[in-house]
Design a protein around this motif. Structure first.
Motif, PDB file in Angstrom:
ATOM      1  N   LEU A   1      45.205-103.234 -51.128  1.00  0.00           N
ATOM      2  CA  LEU A   1      45.436-101.894 -50.594  1.00  0.00           C
ATOM      3  C   LEU A   1      45.603-101.936 -49.092  1.00  0.00           C
ATOM      4  CD1 LEU A   1      42.632-100.036 -52.531  1.00  0.00           C
ATOM      5  CD2 LEU A   1      45.059 -99.906 -52.997  1.00  0.00           C
ATOM      6  N   ASP A   2      46.333-100.990 -48.580  1.00  0.00           N
ATOM      7  CA  ASP A   2      46.424-100.790 -47.153  1.00  0.00           C
ATOM      8  C   ASP A   2      45.067-100.293 -46.652  1.00  0.00           C
ATOM      9  OD1 ASP A   2      47.052 -98.437 -44.959  1.00  0.00           O
ATOM     10  OD2 ASP A   2      48.298-100.236 -44.697  1.00  0.00           O
TER      11      ASP A   2
ATOM     12  N   ALA B   1      42.690 -97.297 -47.933  1.00  0.00           N
ATOM     13  CA  ALA B   1      41.319 -97.535 -48.384  1.00  0.00           C
ATOM     14  C   ALA B   1      40.355 -96.607 -47.663  1.00  0.00           C
ATOM     15  CB  ALA B   1      40.928 -98.997 -48.136  1.00  0.00           C
ATOM     16  N   ARG B   2      40.525 -96.452 -46.354  1.00  0.00           N
ATOM     17  CA  ARG B   2      39.641 -95.584 -45.577  1.00  0.00           C
ATOM     18  C   ARG B   2      39.702 -94.154 -46.114  1.00  0.00           C
ATOM     19  NH1 ARG B   2      37.889 -96.761 -40.655  1.00  0.00           N
ATOM     20  NH2 ARG B   2      39.665 -98.111 -40.216  1.00  0.00           N
ATOM     21  N   ALA B   3      40.916 -93.667 -46.390  1.00  0.00           N
ATOM     22  CA  ALA B   3      41.076 -92.300 -46.904  1.00  0.00           C
ATOM     23  C   ALA B   3      40.419 -92.150 -48.270  1.00  0.00           C
ATOM     24  CB  ALA B   3      42.553 -91.937 -46.973  1.00  0.00           C
ATOM     25  N   ARG B   4      40.591 -93.133 -49.138  1.00  0.00           N
ATOM     26  CA  ARG B   4      39.999 -93.061 -50.481  1.00  0.00           C
ATOM     27  C   ARG B   4      38.478 -93.102 -50.411  1.00  0.00           C
ATOM     28  NH1 ARG B   4      43.025 -97.098 -54.394  1.00  0.00           N
ATOM     29  NH2 ARG B   4      41.550 -96.159 -55.827  1.00  0.00           N
TER      30      ARG B   4
ATOM     31  N   ASP C   1      35.630 -92.088 -53.190  1.00  0.00           N
ATOM     32  CA  ASP C   1      35.754 -93.282 -54.031  1.00  0.00           C
ATOM     33  C   ASP C   1      34.681 -94.285 -53.624  1.00  0.00           C
ATOM     34  OD1 ASP C   1      37.910 -92.290 -55.374  1.00  0.00           O
ATOM     35  OD2 ASP C   1      39.384 -93.621 -54.471  1.00  0.00           O
ATOM     36  N   GLN C   2      34.069 -94.948 -54.593  1.00  0.00           N
ATOM     37  CA  GLN C   2      33.022 -95.920 -54.319  1.00  0.00           C
ATOM     38  C   GLN C   2      33.536 -97.337 -54.545  1.00  0.00           C
ATOM     39  OE1 GLN C   2      29.710 -95.259 -53.211  1.00  0.00           O
ATOM     40  NE2 GLN C   2      30.818 -93.384 -52.747  1.00  0.00           N
ATOM     41  N   PRO C   3      33.523 -98.185 -53.544  1.00  0.00           N
ATOM     42  CA  PRO C   3      33.976 -99.562 -53.713  1.00  0.00           C
ATOM     43  C   PRO C   3      32.917-100.404 -54.402  1.00  0.00           C
ATOM     44  CG  PRO C   3      33.118 -99.289 -51.535  1.00  0.00           C
ATOM     45  CD  PRO C   3      33.050 -97.927 -52.191  1.00  0.00           C
ATOM     46  N   TYR C   4      33.330-101.464 -55.090  1.00  0.00           N
ATOM     47  CA  TYR C   4      32.335-102.397 -55.588  1.00  0.00           C
ATOM     48  C   TYR C   4      32.340-103.677 -54.769  1.00  0.00           C
ATOM     49  CZ  TYR C   4      36.199-104.500 -58.231  1.00  0.00           C
ATOM     50  OH  TYR C   4      37.386-105.055 -58.607  1.00  0.00           O
TER      51      TYR C   4
ATOM     52  N   LEU D   1      20.756-108.850 -50.370  1.00  0.00           N
ATOM     53  CA  LEU D   1      22.136-109.100 -49.940  1.00  0.00           C
ATOM     54  C   LEU D   1      22.402-108.482 -48.570  1.00  0.00           C
ATOM     55  CD1 LEU D   1      24.180-108.510 -53.217  1.00  0.00           C
ATOM     56  CD2 LEU D   1      23.583-110.700 -52.147  1.00  0.00           C
ATOM     57  N   GLN D   2      21.811-107.318 -48.330  1.00  0.00           N
ATOM     58  CA  GLN D   2      22.012-106.632 -47.052  1.00  0.00           C
ATOM     59  C   GLN D   2      21.466-107.483 -45.898  1.00  0.00           C
ATOM     60  OE1 GLN D   2      20.354-102.673 -46.932  1.00  0.00           O
ATOM     61  NE2 GLN D   2      22.133-101.950 -45.800  1.00  0.00           N
ATOM     62  N   THR D   3      20.324-108.145 -46.105  1.00  0.00           N
ATOM     63  CA  THR D   3      19.766-108.992 -45.044  1.00  0.00           C
ATOM     64  C   THR D   3      20.668-110.193 -44.760  1.00  0.00           C
ATOM     65  OG1 THR D   3      18.431-110.355 -46.545  1.00  0.00           O
ATOM     66  CG2 THR D   3      17.386-108.364 -45.643  1.00  0.00           C
ATOM     67  N   GLU D   4      21.474-110.583 -45.746  1.00  0.00           N
ATOM     68  CA  GLU D   4      22.404-111.700 -45.564  1.00  0.00           C
ATOM     69  C   GLU D   4      23.789-111.239 -45.108  1.00  0.00           C
ATOM     70  OE1 GLU D   4      22.474-113.637 -49.343  1.00  0.00           O
ATOM     71  OE2 GLU D   4      20.598-114.703 -48.964  1.00  0.00           O
ATOM     72  N   GLY D   5      23.972-109.931 -44.914  1.00  0.00           N
ATOM     73  CA  GLY D   5      25.279-109.419 -44.526  1.00  0.00           C
ATOM     74  C   GLY D   5      26.279-109.453 -45.661  1.00  0.00           C
ATOM     75  N   ARG D   6      25.791-109.326 -46.914  1.00  0.00           N
ATOM     76  CA  ARG D   6      26.675-109.377 -48.074  1.00  0.00           C
ATOM     77  C   ARG D   6      26.662-108.088 -48.889  1.00  0.00           C
ATOM     78  NH1 ARG D   6      26.002-113.797 -51.874  1.00  0.00           N
ATOM     79  NH2 ARG D   6      23.772-113.518 -51.675  1.00  0.00           N
ATOM     80  N   TYR D   7      26.172-106.993 -48.286  1.00  0.00           N
ATOM     81  CA  TYR D   7      26.193-105.691 -48.932  1.00  0.00           C
ATOM     82  C   TYR D   7      26.471-104.634 -47.879  1.00  0.00           C
ATOM     83  CZ  TYR D   7      24.729-101.388 -51.182  1.00  0.00           C
ATOM     84  OH  TYR D   7      24.709-100.117 -51.658  1.00  0.00           O
ATOM     85  N   ALA D   8      27.367-103.711 -48.186  1.00  0.00           N
ATOM     86  CA  ALA D   8      27.713-102.625 -47.260  1.00  0.00           C
ATOM     87  C   ALA D   8      27.760-101.317 -48.027  1.00  0.00           C
ATOM     88  CB  ALA D   8      29.066-102.897 -46.606  1.00  0.00           C
ATOM     89  N   GLU D   9      27.034-100.317 -47.554  1.00  0.00           N
ATOM     90  CA  GLU D   9      27.020 -99.019 -48.230  1.00  0.00           C
ATOM     91  C   GLU D   9      28.227 -98.168 -47.878  1.00  0.00           C
ATOM     92  OE1 GLU D   9      23.359 -96.970 -47.682  1.00  0.00           O
ATOM     93  OE2 GLU D   9      22.190 -98.553 -48.607  1.00  0.00           O
ATOM     94  N   SER D  10      28.970 -98.543 -46.835  1.00  0.00           N
ATOM     95  CA  SER D  10      30.122 -97.751 -46.424  1.00  0.00           C
ATOM     96  C   SER D  10      31.221 -98.662 -45.896  1.00  0.00           C
ATOM     97  CB  SER D  10      29.720 -96.764 -45.319  1.00  0.00           C
ATOM     98  OG  SER D  10      29.405 -97.482 -44.135  1.00  0.00           O
ATOM     99  N   PHE D  11      32.415 -98.104 -45.784  1.00  0.00           N
ATOM    100  CA  PHE D  11      33.533 -98.843 -45.227  1.00  0.00           C
ATOM    101  C   PHE D  11      33.235 -99.230 -43.779  1.00  0.00           C
ATOM    102  CE2 PHE D  11      37.793 -99.245 -43.364  1.00  0.00           C
ATOM    103  CZ  PHE D  11      38.343-100.162 -44.246  1.00  0.00           C
TER     104      PHE D  11
END
Length: 76
Positions: free
Chosen positions: A6-7, A11-14, A19-22, A47-57
């Motif tokens: 995706l562009d 993606a930002r607009a969605r 829209d929730q990314p996985y 995962l968040q402590t390892e920088g491998r999880y993001a709740e937002s774009f």
């Protein structure tokens, strides 16, 4: 798992519209999981402590910036 190319502005607009990314794929071949990945809260905190999880774009962009990478795709 299905990943769509995706562009980033699309993606930002969605994502802004709810829209929730996985997952976010980074240009350095790192995958950062998002809120719809389905893992439990404890594992996501790990995962968040390892920088491998993001709740937002925006968080995913920050993680990418810290790695010197860019987001190349994300999956819904």
């Amino acid at each position: 798992m299905i990943t769509s190319l995706l562009d980033i502005e699309d993606a930002r607009a969605r994502l802004t519209s709810g829209d929730q990314p996985y997952a976010f794929e980074m240009s350095d071949q790192t995958t950062v999981l998002g809120p719809a990945c389905g893992f439990g809260a404890d594992y996501l905190r790990h995962l968040q402590t390892e920088g491998r999880y993001a709740e937002s774009f925006e968080t995913a962009e920050q993680i990418a910036d810290l790695r010197g990478a860019i987001i190349t795709e994300y999956g819904l």
